[in-house]
Motif scaffolding. Structure first.
Motif, PDB file in Angstrom:
ATOM      1  N   LEU A  87       0.846  -1.180   0.000  1.00 14.42           N
ATOM      2  CA  LEU A  87       0.000   0.000   0.000  1.00 14.42           C
ATOM      3  C   LEU A  87       0.888   1.238   0.000  1.00 14.42           C
ATOM      4  O   LEU A  87       1.638   1.450   0.951  1.00 14.42           O
ATOM      5  N   PRO A  88       0.835   2.055  -1.057  1.00 16.02           N
ATOM      6  CA  PRO A  88       1.588   3.308  -1.024  1.00 16.02           C
ATOM      7  C   PRO A  88       1.075   4.189   0.114  1.00 16.02           C
ATOM      8  O   PRO A  88      -0.135   4.340   0.305  1.00 16.02           O
ATOM      9  N   LEU A  89       1.990   4.760   0.867  1.00 18.53           N
ATOM     10  CA  LEU A  89       1.607   5.522   2.053  1.00 18.53           C
ATOM     11  C   LEU A  89       0.868   6.814   1.719  1.00 18.53           C
ATOM     12  O   LEU A  89       0.233   7.391   2.593  1.00 18.53           O
ATOM     13  N   ARG A  90       0.904   7.250   0.480  1.00 15.01           N
ATOM     14  CA  ARG A  90       0.164   8.464   0.122  1.00 15.01           C
ATOM     15  C   ARG A  90      -1.347   8.241   0.229  1.00 15.01           C
ATOM     16  O   ARG A  90      -2.109   9.202   0.287  1.00 15.01           O
ATOM     17  N   TYR A  91      -1.793   6.984   0.236  1.00 14.56           N
ATOM     18  CA  TYR A  91      -3.219   6.675   0.365  1.00 14.56           C
ATOM     19  C   TYR A  91      -3.654   6.432   1.809  1.00 14.56           C
ATOM     20  O   TYR A  91      -4.808   6.104   2.048  1.00 14.56           O
ATOM     21  N   VAL A  92      -2.745   6.586   2.749  1.00 17.41           N
ATOM     22  CA  VAL A  92      -3.069   6.356   4.160  1.00 17.41           C
ATOM     23  C   VAL A  92      -3.627   7.644   4.753  1.00 17.41           C
ATOM     24  O   VAL A  92      -2.971   8.686   4.733  1.00 17.41           O
ATOM     25  N   ALA A  93      -4.842   7.562   5.297  1.00 18.91           N
ATOM     26  CA  ALA A  93      -5.444   8.714   5.962  1.00 18.91           C
ATOM     27  C   ALA A  93      -5.109   8.720   7.447  1.00 18.91           C
ATOM     28  O   ALA A  93      -4.817   9.768   8.015  1.00 18.91           O
ATOM     29  N   VAL A 130      -6.540   3.306   7.876  1.00 18.72           N
ATOM     30  CA  VAL A 130      -7.684   3.893   7.175  1.00 18.72           C
ATOM     31  C   VAL A 130      -7.186   4.485   5.866  1.00 18.72           C
ATOM     32  O   VAL A 130      -6.200   5.229   5.850  1.00 18.72           O
ATOM     33  N   LEU A 131      -7.876   4.152   4.779  1.00 14.86           N
ATOM     34  CA  LEU A 131      -7.425   4.570   3.449  1.00 14.86           C
ATOM     35  C   LEU A 131      -8.169   5.796   2.953  1.00 14.86           C
ATOM     36  O   LEU A 131      -9.317   6.033   3.312  1.00 14.86           O
ATOM     37  N   ASP A 132      -7.483   6.550   2.099  1.00 18.19           N
ATOM     38  CA  ASP A 132      -8.061   7.715   1.437  1.00 18.19           C
ATOM     39  C   ASP A 132      -7.746   7.608  -0.051  1.00 18.19           C
ATOM     40  O   ASP A 132      -6.879   8.305  -0.564  1.00 18.19           O
ATOM     41  N   ASP A 133      -8.426   6.670  -0.701  1.00 17.64           N
ATOM     42  CA  ASP A 133      -8.234   6.450  -2.128  1.00 17.64           C
ATOM     43  C   ASP A 133      -9.610   6.271  -2.765  1.00 17.64           C
ATOM     44  O   ASP A 133     -10.236   5.230  -2.623  1.00 17.64           O
ATOM     45  N   PRO A 134     -10.110   7.290  -3.453  1.00 20.57           N
ATOM     46  CA  PRO A 134     -11.452   7.200  -4.034  1.00 20.57           C
ATOM     47  C   PRO A 134     -11.588   6.084  -5.071  1.00 20.57           C
ATOM     48  O   PRO A 134     -12.690   5.588  -5.311  1.00 20.57           O
ATOM     49  N   ALA A 135     -10.503   5.662  -5.658  1.00 16.59           N
ATOM     50  CA  ALA A 135     -10.566   4.620  -6.681  1.00 16.59           C
ATOM     51  C   ALA A 135     -10.583   3.213  -6.087  1.00 16.59           C
ATOM     52  O   ALA A 135     -10.821   2.247  -6.805  1.00 16.59           O
ATOM     53  N   ASP A 136     -10.329   3.085  -4.793  1.00 16.92           N
ATOM     54  CA  ASP A 136     -10.247   1.778  -4.144  1.00 16.92           C
ATOM     55  C   ASP A 136     -11.446   1.583  -3.220  1.00 16.92           C
ATOM     56  O   ASP A 136     -11.681   2.391  -2.332  1.00 16.92           O
ATOM     57  N   PRO A 137     -12.214   0.511  -3.397  1.00 15.01           N
ATOM     58  CA  PRO A 137     -13.377   0.294  -2.527  1.00 15.01           C
ATOM     59  C   PRO A 137     -13.000  -0.198  -1.119  1.00 15.01           C
ATOM     60  O   PRO A 137     -13.845  -0.242  -0.243  1.00 15.01           O
ATOM     61  N   THR A 138     -11.736  -0.541  -0.912  1.00 15.75           N
ATOM     62  CA  THR A 138     -11.298  -1.026   0.390  1.00 15.75           C
ATOM     63  C   THR A 138     -11.250   0.148   1.366  1.00 15.75           C
ATOM     64  O   THR A 138     -10.495   1.097   1.161  1.00 15.75           O
TER      65      THR A 138
END
Length: 163
Positions: A87-93, A130-138
């Protein structure tokens, strides 16, 4: 003659690595169960049944126990790695360290079925990423850890460190 070098201190992202291996008592219990199973198959027979169960069952038990403890959790190169998932850390909220009760709550009856979960029941702690990636449903990852507070700190520090 001395030369003066201008060495700017560039913050480096902290690395973290841990293997979610089995504790010694699970190895002992697994090998004891395999030995009992091999003895049950043997049952005092002679010939090939005298040694084959032990030659087959015990190595299979060792392989299965090793396989259960093979998962590695690592933070390196700007990514959180859990076995072969990364998981790229840029998507970590946010990263929330969880104790046994918190993990039970997150993974209990109201758990999100889209969450990515790597849980090892012999480890009471975990982190919820917790993720912050609008393209990922996870919505989040839940990953077991021997030291969830340290893992959460390293993920947040590595996310804040410029690359």
């Amino acid at each position: 003659m001395t030369s003066s070098r201008s060495s700017a201190t560039v913050p480096t992202a902290p690395d973290h690595r841990e293997r979610l291996s089995l504790p010694w008592w699970l190895w002992l219990a697994g090998l004891a169960a395999a030995g009992i199973l091999a003895a049950e198959i043997w049952m005092g027979a002679d010939g090939i049944r005298a040694w084959l169960p032990f030659v087959v069952v015990l190595p299979l038990a060792v392989a299965a126990l090793w396989w259960l403890g093979r998962i590695e959790v690592a933070v390196r190169d700007g990514e959180l790695w859990v076995d072969d998932a990364h998981l790229p850390l840029r998507y970590v909220a946010d990263v929330i360290p969880l104790d046994a009760a918190g993990r039970r709550e997150v993974l209990g009856p109201g758990a999100d079925p889209l969450a990515f979960v790597v849980q090892r029941p012999w480890l009471p702690g975990a982190v919820q990423v917790v993720l912050d990636d609008p393209a990922d449903p996870t919505p989040f990852w839940v990953v077991s850890s021997r030291n969830p507070v340290r893992l959460a700190e390293v993920v947040l520090a590595a996310k804040a460190t410029p690359r």
